[in-house]
Scaffold this motif. Structure first.
Motif, PDB file in Angstrom:
ATOM      1  N   MET A   1       0.885  -1.141   0.020  1.00 45.53           N
ATOM      2  CA  MET A   1       0.083  -0.055  -0.168  1.00 45.53           C
ATOM      3  C   MET A   1       0.788   1.247   0.066  1.00 45.53           C
ATOM      4  SD  MET A   1      -2.953  -1.082   2.987  1.00 45.53           S
ATOM      5  CE  MET A   1      -3.823   0.504   2.633  1.00 45.53           C
ATOM      6  N   THR A   2       0.418   2.193  -0.727  1.00 52.89           N
ATOM      7  CA  THR A   2       1.097   3.416  -0.736  1.00 52.89           C
ATOM      8  C   THR A   2       0.768   4.348   0.592  1.00 52.89           C
ATOM      9  OG1 THR A   2      -0.936   4.629  -1.819  1.00 52.89           O
ATOM     10  CG2 THR A   2       0.675   3.644  -3.164  1.00 52.89           C
ATOM     11  N   ARG A   3       1.749   5.229   0.775  1.00 53.80           N
ATOM     12  CA  ARG A   3       1.614   6.010   2.229  1.00 53.80           C
ATOM     13  C   ARG A   3       0.152   6.769   2.071  1.00 53.80           C
ATOM     14  NH1 ARG A   3       5.606  10.783   4.351  1.00 53.80           N
ATOM     15  NH2 ARG A   3       4.342  11.435   6.072  1.00 53.80           N
ATOM     16  N   GLN A   4      -0.282   7.262   1.015  1.00 51.79           N
ATOM     17  CA  GLN A   4      -1.633   7.727   0.948  1.00 51.79           C
ATOM     18  C   GLN A   4      -2.817   6.973   1.150  1.00 51.79           C
ATOM     19  OE1 GLN A   4      -2.877   9.258  -3.011  1.00 51.79           O
ATOM     20  NE2 GLN A   4      -4.347  10.663  -2.098  1.00 51.79           N
ATOM     21  N   SER A   5      -2.630   5.781   0.708  1.00 50.44           N
ATOM     22  CA  SER A   5      -3.673   4.828   1.123  1.00 50.44           C
ATOM     23  C   SER A   5      -3.455   4.326   2.522  1.00 50.44           C
ATOM     24  CB  SER A   5      -3.783   3.302   0.235  1.00 50.44           C
ATOM     25  OG  SER A   5      -2.728   2.919   0.108  1.00 50.44           O
ATOM     26  N   GLU A   6      -2.515   4.253   3.108  1.00 56.32           N
ATOM     27  CA  GLU A   6      -2.344   3.913   4.682  1.00 56.32           C
ATOM     28  C   GLU A   6      -2.882   5.062   5.417  1.00 56.32           C
ATOM     29  OE1 GLU A   6       1.960   3.173   4.859  1.00 56.32           O
ATOM     30  OE2 GLU A   6       1.738   1.107   4.219  1.00 56.32           O
ATOM     31  N   GLU A   7      -2.499   6.154   5.046  1.00 55.90           N
ATOM     32  CA  GLU A   7      -2.907   7.331   5.780  1.00 55.90           C
ATOM     33  C   GLU A   7      -4.562   7.310   5.845  1.00 55.90           C
ATOM     34  OE1 GLU A   7      -1.050  10.655   4.366  1.00 55.90           O
ATOM     35  OE2 GLU A   7       0.978  10.269   5.357  1.00 55.90           O
ATOM     36  N   ALA A   8      -5.160   7.130   4.765  1.00 51.98           N
ATOM     37  CA  ALA A   8      -6.669   7.129   4.413  1.00 51.98           C
ATOM     38  C   ALA A   8      -7.423   5.977   5.460  1.00 51.98           C
ATOM     39  CB  ALA A   8      -7.003   6.762   3.012  1.00 51.98           C
ATOM     40  N   ALA A   9      -6.521   4.887   5.405  1.00 52.67           N
ATOM     41  CA  ALA A   9      -7.300   3.793   6.193  1.00 52.67           C
ATOM     42  C   ALA A   9      -7.099   4.085   7.611  1.00 52.67           C
ATOM     43  CB  ALA A   9      -6.537   2.368   5.875  1.00 52.67           C
ATOM     44  N   ALA A  10      -5.826   4.580   8.148  1.00 50.90           N
ATOM     45  CA  ALA A  10      -5.642   4.906   9.395  1.00 50.90           C
ATOM     46  C   ALA A  10      -6.779   6.132   9.920  1.00 50.90           C
ATOM     47  CB  ALA A  10      -4.272   5.430   9.724  1.00 50.90           C
ATOM     48  N   LYS A  11      -6.872   6.939   9.180  1.00 48.38           N
ATOM     49  CA  LYS A  11      -7.870   7.960   9.409  1.00 48.38           C
ATOM     50  C   LYS A  11      -9.401   7.554   9.607  1.00 48.38           C
ATOM     51  CE  LYS A  11      -9.325  12.848   7.900  1.00 48.38           C
ATOM     52  NZ  LYS A  11      -9.221  13.759   6.935  1.00 48.38           N
ATOM     53  N   ALA A  12      -9.558   6.472   8.826  1.00 46.30           N
ATOM     54  CA  ALA A  12     -10.962   5.931   8.827  1.00 46.30           C
ATOM     55  C   ALA A  12     -11.021   5.050   9.955  1.00 46.30           C
ATOM     56  CB  ALA A  12     -11.442   5.161   7.592  1.00 46.30           C
ATOM     57  N   GLY A  13      -9.809   4.494  10.561  1.00 45.29           N
ATOM     58  CA  GLY A  13      -9.991   3.632  11.698  1.00 45.29           C
ATOM     59  C   GLY A  13     -10.083   2.286  11.020  1.00 45.29           C
ATOM     60  N   VAL A  14      -9.797   1.856   9.856  1.00 43.28           N
ATOM     61  CA  VAL A  14      -9.846   0.524   9.287  1.00 43.28           C
ATOM     62  C   VAL A  14      -8.389  -0.346   8.844  1.00 43.28           C
ATOM     63  CG1 VAL A  14     -12.312   0.925   8.668  1.00 43.28           C
ATOM     64  CG2 VAL A  14     -10.341   1.442   6.894  1.00 43.28           C
ATOM     65  N   THR A  15      -8.677  -1.631   8.605  1.00 39.02           N
ATOM     66  CA  THR A  15      -7.581  -2.179   7.842  1.00 39.02           C
ATOM     67  C   THR A  15      -8.459  -2.691   6.698  1.00 39.02           C
ATOM     68  OG1 THR A  15      -6.593  -2.871   9.957  1.00 39.02           O
ATOM     69  CG2 THR A  15      -6.030  -4.077   7.829  1.00 39.02           C
ATOM     70  N   VAL A  16      -7.565  -2.456   5.584  1.00 40.75           N
ATOM     71  CA  VAL A  16      -8.490  -2.814   4.276  1.00 40.75           C
ATOM     72  C   VAL A  16      -7.471  -4.074   3.638  1.00 40.75           C
ATOM     73  CG1 VAL A  16      -9.167  -2.156   1.857  1.00 40.75           C
ATOM     74  CG2 VAL A  16      -9.118  -0.315   3.604  1.00 40.75           C
ATOM     75  N   ARG A  17      -8.096  -5.282   3.505  1.00 43.40           N
ATOM     76  CA  ARG A  17      -7.709  -6.309   2.587  1.00 43.40           C
ATOM     77  C   ARG A  17      -8.418  -7.052   1.760  1.00 43.40           C
ATOM     78  NH1 ARG A  17      -9.405 -10.916   5.111  1.00 43.40           N
ATOM     79  NH2 ARG A  17      -9.927 -10.651   7.289  1.00 43.40           N
ATOM     80  N   GLU A  18      -7.816  -8.051   1.174  1.00 45.09           N
ATOM     81  CA  GLU A  18      -8.382  -8.806   0.150  1.00 45.09           C
ATOM     82  C   GLU A  18      -9.420  -9.879   1.047  1.00 45.09           C
ATOM     83  OE1 GLU A  18      -7.036  -9.906  -3.899  1.00 45.09           O
ATOM     84  OE2 GLU A  18      -5.118  -9.061  -3.084  1.00 45.09           O
ATOM     85  N   LEU A  19     -10.450 -10.218   0.377  1.00 45.44           N
ATOM     86  CA  LEU A  19     -11.276 -11.246   1.120  1.00 45.44           C
ATOM     87  C   LEU A  19     -11.057 -12.701   0.231  1.00 45.44           C
ATOM     88  CD1 LEU A  19     -14.605  -9.326   1.642  1.00 45.44           C
ATOM     89  CD2 LEU A  19     -12.545  -9.521   3.210  1.00 45.44           C
ATOM     90  N   SER A  20     -11.166 -13.876   1.053  1.00 43.89           N
ATOM     91  CA  SER A  20     -10.621 -14.968   0.395  1.00 43.89           C
ATOM     92  C   SER A  20     -11.786 -16.203   0.689  1.00 43.89           C
ATOM     93  CB  SER A  20      -9.372 -15.444   0.689  1.00 43.89           C
ATOM     94  OG  SER A  20      -9.082 -15.497   1.658  1.00 43.89           O
ATOM     95  N   ALA A  21     -12.338 -15.994   2.090  1.00 42.57           N
ATOM     96  CA  ALA A  21     -13.049 -17.090   2.578  1.00 42.57           C
ATOM     97  C   ALA A  21     -14.585 -17.043   2.415  1.00 42.57           C
ATOM     98  CB  ALA A  21     -12.845 -17.267   3.967  1.00 42.57           C
ATOM     99  N   ILE A  22     -15.432 -17.981   2.634  1.00 46.02           N
ATOM    100  CA  ILE A  22     -16.747 -18.087   2.201  1.00 46.02           C
ATOM    101  C   ILE A  22     -17.420 -17.214   3.408  1.00 46.02           C
ATOM    102  CG2 ILE A  22     -18.948 -19.330   2.346  1.00 46.02           C
ATOM    103  CD1 ILE A  22     -17.639 -19.446  -0.340  1.00 46.02           C
ATOM    104  N   HIS A  23     -17.059 -17.120   4.654  1.00 48.72           N
ATOM    105  CA  HIS A  23     -17.561 -16.615   5.750  1.00 48.72           C
ATOM    106  C   HIS A  23     -17.398 -15.039   5.497  1.00 48.72           C
ATOM    107  CE1 HIS A  23     -14.041 -15.341   8.271  1.00 48.72           C
ATOM    108  NE2 HIS A  23     -13.541 -16.484   7.873  1.00 48.72           N
ATOM    109  N   GLU A  24     -16.271 -14.624   4.975  1.00 50.18           N
ATOM    110  CA  GLU A  24     -15.930 -13.284   4.632  1.00 50.18           C
ATOM    111  C   GLU A  24     -16.899 -12.708   3.669  1.00 50.18           C
ATOM    112  OE1 GLU A  24     -11.422 -13.017   5.655  1.00 50.18           O
ATOM    113  OE2 GLU A  24     -11.839 -13.607   3.651  1.00 50.18           O
TER     114      GLU A  24
END
Length: 260
Positions: A1-24
């Motif tokens: 992730m770039t610094r810009q996307s990391e900062e946006a995620a931190a400001k929103a209070g979230v961790t963003v990642r790909e999903l891979s499991a059925i329950h997700e």
């Protein structure tokens, strides 16, 4: 992730990642249901397609809060010309989660050598137009008339599904201007109360208004909402169909269109 996307995620209070499991994928489906309240036959994206897109190399990602709760998700598939088509994105409102997801999506595309992201949005929804065009810097590439047919959910309320195709380069130019001083430009489509008003004005750049809150208007005055749909289709759709280019979006909620 770039610094810009990391900062946006931190400001929103979230961790963003790909999903891979059925329950997700099931969690993402429940989130979309909570946002759109769709008819069961008209869900934004079926579970099996999420699983298929993820397995085939498409984009299926989620934003999780500090407690591990899914608060945003986005699903897209690979398209022609090194493009990711972002089919659906939904988040809980008011925290910048959508912005964090879009920046993660752009990073994901850049890592895979893709050149652009496309998605559709309702040209009548003012806040989405401002987010897509001004904040992100996407460009409207095409006006799509009744693109999905009638949609049975609580947000679209059975309205015709006209859409603008947003085209967002992975390495974007400057965002569209918010057009300070646009008061001097001729207004081709204005708002008069809850109703649209087409004016006989012309110029090299003209303004096309949107209603303040089309979703509330659909519930309060469906006839007025239908008038807005028809007017924007005729004016904005007509201008773009004739080669006009959207070059900005004003603070008052108007598309600025350079007339060909």
């Amino acid at each position: 992730m770039t610094r810009q996307s990391e900062e946006a995620a931190a400001k929103a209070g979230v961790t963003v990642r790909e999903l891979s499991a059925i329950h997700e994928f099931q969690e993402a489906g429940r989130l979309f249901d909570d946002i759109w309240h769709p008819d069961p036959s008209n869900v934004p994206v079926p579970l099996e397609l999420m699983a298929g897109f993820a397995h085939a190399g498409g984009y299926v990602a989620g934003a999780f809060d500090d407690g591990g709760r899914l608060v945003g998700a986005s699903v897209g598939f690979l398209a022609a010309e090194r493009t990711l088509h972002s089919h659906v994105t939904g988040t809980t409102p008011g925290r910048g989660i959508g912005y964090a997801l879009k920046l993660h999506q752009r990073d994901w595309c850049r890592e895979r050598g893709l050149e652009r992201v496309t998605w559709t949005f309702d040209p009548l929804v003012r806040r989405n137009a401002r987010f897509n065009l001004v904040k992100l810097g996407a460009r409207p590439g095409e006006y799509l008339e009744d693109f999905y047919g009638t949609m049975a959910d609580a947000i679209n309320e059975g309205d015709a599904s006209d859409r603008l195709l947003a085209v967002w380069p992975v390495d974007p130019d400057e965002p569209l201007a918010a057009l300070a001083g646009a008061e001097s430009l001729p207004v081709l489509l204005a708002g008069e109360g809850d109703r649209p008003l087409v004016r006989g004005t012309a110029g090299e750049v003209v303004l096309v208004a949107t209603p303040p809150d089309i979703e509330q208007l659909r519930r309060a005055d469906p006839a007025a909402a239908r008038e807005w749909r028809a007017a924007v289709r005729t004016v904005l759709g007509g201008l773009m169909g004739a080669g006009g280019e959207v070059i900005g979006f004003t603070d008052r909620g108007e598309y600025a269109v350079a007339v060909n």
